[in-house]
Design a protein around this motif. Structure first.
Motif, mmCIF file in Angstrom:
data_model
loop_
_atom_site.group_PDB
_atom_site.id
_atom_site.type_symbol
_atom_site.label_atom_id
_atom_site.label_comp_id
_atom_site.label_asym_id
_atom_site.label_seq_id
_atom_site.Cartn_x
_atom_site.Cartn_y
_atom_site.Cartn_z
ATOM 1 N N VAL A 4 0.870 -1.176 0.000
ATOM 2 C CA VAL A 4 0.000 0.000 0.000
ATOM 3 C C VAL A 4 0.907 1.226 0.000
ATOM 4 O O VAL A 4 2.119 1.107 0.171
ATOM 5 N N PRO A 16 -4.302 1.609 -2.429
ATOM 6 C CA PRO A 16 -3.756 0.347 -2.941
ATOM 7 C C PRO A 16 -2.507 0.571 -3.790
ATOM 8 O O PRO A 16 -2.365 1.597 -4.448
ATOM 9 N N ASP A 20 -4.746 -4.632 -3.724
ATOM 10 C CA ASP A 20 -5.858 -3.749 -4.065
ATOM 11 C C ASP A 20 -6.927 -3.713 -2.976
ATOM 12 O O ASP A 20 -7.739 -2.807 -2.929
ATOM 13 N N LYS A 21 -6.893 -4.712 -2.064
ATOM 14 C CA LYS A 21 -7.815 -4.728 -0.917
ATOM 15 C C LYS A 21 -7.124 -5.406 0.257
ATOM 16 O O LYS A 21 -6.247 -6.245 0.071
ATOM 17 N N TRP A 22 -7.544 -5.060 1.454
ATOM 18 C CA TRP A 22 -7.024 -5.710 2.649
ATOM 19 C C TRP A 22 -8.094 -5.658 3.731
ATOM 20 O O TRP A 22 -8.953 -4.788 3.736
ATOM 21 N N ARG A 35 -3.307 -7.333 -6.781
ATOM 22 C CA ARG A 35 -3.730 -7.082 -8.157
ATOM 23 C C ARG A 35 -3.426 -8.321 -8.993
ATOM 24 O O ARG A 35 -2.447 -9.021 -8.743
#
Length: 198
Positions: A4, A16, A20-22, A35
């Motif tokens: 990040v 991100p 791309d997510k956490w 990604r």
């Protein structure tokens, strides 16, 4: 590049990059969705196994800025979801996200550990290096965007006429914090005829 990056203009300060997510799965577990298309600067695909090995190495040999990752128990890889689950020995809060945004936690290629920066995860890689200069080239596969400046040549201080030495600093875009203003005021404003802030 890190998982990040810190964005002072983002509502939660983190945006991100490789991930791309956490999410925090439990008090001792965090899941990072990565990604789908991640590449090193030479065009080879970044494998989750390489990222796992990187963070395990960081856990065992981290810098003084790495403290949370030292409590890492293990990492599970989920190829189907393109995700990594970080499991810790003790509870870990959102400070983990801050630590993963630090330069010390940037994802390194295995060659980087031996001083070879010809392949990187970041916006630039070392294209050539000699006693006369250091040439950085833009990484065409950088996850955010290809760098606007594609080639940077850095000359040693003794080769710059009239200069004894110089410092490079990163100035966060559109930010003028007091600490940065102090250092910026002491730095040279022009090198080689062009205003420069790195």
């Amino acid at each position: 590049a890190g998982m990040v990056y810190e964005n002072w203009h983002s509502p939660d300060n983190w945006d991100p990059l490789l991930a791309d997510k956490w999410e925090q799965v439990s008090s001792k577990e965090w899941r990072f969705s990565l990604r789908k298309s991640l590449y090193w600067s030479n065009g080879s695909r970044m494998r989750l196994s390489e990222l796992k090995a990187h963070f395990e190495h960081l856990r065992d040999h981290g810098s003084r800025h790495i403290s949370i990752l030292r409590t890492l128990k293990g990492i599970d890889i989920d190829e189907a979801r393109h995700a990594m689950r970080f499991i810790f020995h003790k509870p870990v809060n959102e400070s983990l996200i801050h630590e993963l945004a630090l330069a010390d936690a940037a994802v390194l290629h295995p060659k980087n550990l031996n001083g070879d920066w010809s392949i990187t995860s970041g916006p630039y890689y070392i294209a050539s290096q000699s006693r006369e200069n250091l040439v950085l080239k833009g990484n065409p596969y950088f996850v955010n965007a290809r760098p606007a400046i594609q080639s940077v040549e850095i000359l040693p201080p003794q080769m710059i006429e009239g200069e004894g030495s110089f410092d490079l600093m990163k100035r966060p875009a559109y930010s003028f914090h007091a600490d940065i203003q102090k250092w910026e005021g002491m730095a040279a404003k022009v090198w080689g005829g062009y205003p420069v802030t790195i």
